[in-house]
Design an enzyme around this catalytic site. Structure first.
Site, PDB file in Angstrom:
ATOM      1  CE  LYS A  42       8.465   2.754  -7.635  1.00  0.00           C
ATOM      2  NZ  LYS A  42       7.187   2.136  -6.634  1.00  0.00           N
ATOM      3  CB  ALA A  98      11.968   0.087  -6.303  1.00  0.00           C
ATOM      4  N   GLY A  99       9.956  -0.935  -3.659  1.00  0.00           N
ATOM      5  CA  GLY A  99       9.704  -2.246  -2.766  1.00  0.00           C
ATOM      6  C   GLY A  99      10.236  -1.619  -1.682  1.00  0.00           C
ATOM      7  CG  ASP A 142       3.963   2.020  -8.206  1.00  0.00           C
ATOM      8  OD1 ASP A 142       2.989   1.129  -7.873  1.00  0.00           O
ATOM      9  OD2 ASP A 142       5.027   1.293  -7.749  1.00  0.00           O
ATOM     10  CD  GLU A 184       5.499   4.078  -4.231  1.00  0.00           C
ATOM     11  OE1 GLU A 184       5.743   3.226  -4.126  1.00  0.00           O
ATOM     12  OE2 GLU A 184       4.750   5.442  -5.069  1.00  0.00           O
ATOM     13  N   GLY A 218       0.706  -0.954   0.121  1.00  0.00           N
ATOM     14  CA  GLY A 218      -0.098  -0.004   0.014  1.00  0.00           C
ATOM     15  C   GLY A 218       0.962   1.404   0.172  1.00  0.00           C
ATOM     16  CG  LEU A 240      -9.003   3.200   0.902  1.00  0.00           C
ATOM     17  CD1 LEU A 240      -8.134   4.472   0.838  1.00  0.00           C
ATOM     18  CD2 LEU A 240     -10.340   3.259   1.860  1.00  0.00           C
TER      19      LEU A 240
END
Length: 206
Positions: free
Chosen positions: A32, A98-99, A43, A96, A14, A182
């Site tokens: 990213k 990666a992993g 993403d 963000e 998430g 969600l």
């Protein structure tokens, strides 16, 4: 430039949805730098849809949905860490990873090495399911071993109050709140759910 890094204790927990909510809440730009896997929505595309905020192009877009080092090798690409320097933007920048932290970018470098070099505060995203205490405390230890500033841990999933408390207390870290899963993942639903996240605490770290 105010930069906040979003990393995770694992993949598929998430982190991207959290990044989208944070990007919108901060009025930020999203980036990213390395995307592995292009068969489904990337993403960056997901964040653009959910946040409505500017999204920068990835430094590397790799076809194979695998660890970046393996994806790059499959395409004959060598990831150059110099290309992963945060680009200049106006206002906050959400980056963000990666992993998880120990994901290899090359055969010599982990994503943690790059995160440490960015010298920006980090939000660690953790799932709430079984195993999260171990994964979260290991990730916090790894971040601090590299001199990273941890803004806090944000949780994703069903409520597990004891796990959250244990991680916050034993990890000596701020609990930034929890996003539920969600079922109807829309921009409005994410905005509503993100009210449970301590955005003010994240702003203080910038």
């Amino acid at each position: 430039m105010s930069t906040i890094i979003v990393t995770g204790t694992d993949t598929g927990i998430g982190k991207t949805v959290f990044s989208a909510g944070l990007t919108r809440a901060l009025g930020a730009t999203y980036w990213k730098p390395v995307q592995s896997g292009l068969d489904e929505a990337t993403d960056s595309e997901t964040v653009a849809h959910l946040s409505g905020r500017p999204v920068l192009p990835e430094a590397y877009r790799l076809q194979l949905p695998a660890s970046p080092h393996l994806s790059a090798e499959a395409e004959g690409v060598e990831i150059n860490l110099a290309r992963l320097a945060p680009p200049p933007v106006e206002g906050p920048l959400v980056i963000e990873g990666a992993g998880g932290l120990m994901v290899p970018l090359t055969r010599q470098h982990l994503f943690l090495d790059v995160i440490a070099g960015w010298k920006a505060p980090v939000v660690l995203v953790a799932r709430t399911s079984l195993g999260t205490i171990n994964h979260s405390l290991l990730s916090l230890t790894a971040l601090r071993s590299m001199g990273c500033t941890v803004a806090g841990v944000a949780f994703v999933g069903d409520e597990m109050a004891d796990s959250r408390r244990t991680i916050a207390e034993m990890g000596q870290v701020r609990d930034l709140g929890r996003l539920p899963f969600l079922a109807d993942l829309t921009p409005d639903a994410l905005v509503a759910a993100f009210k449970a996240i301590d955005v003010a605490a994240i702003r203080e770290s910038l």
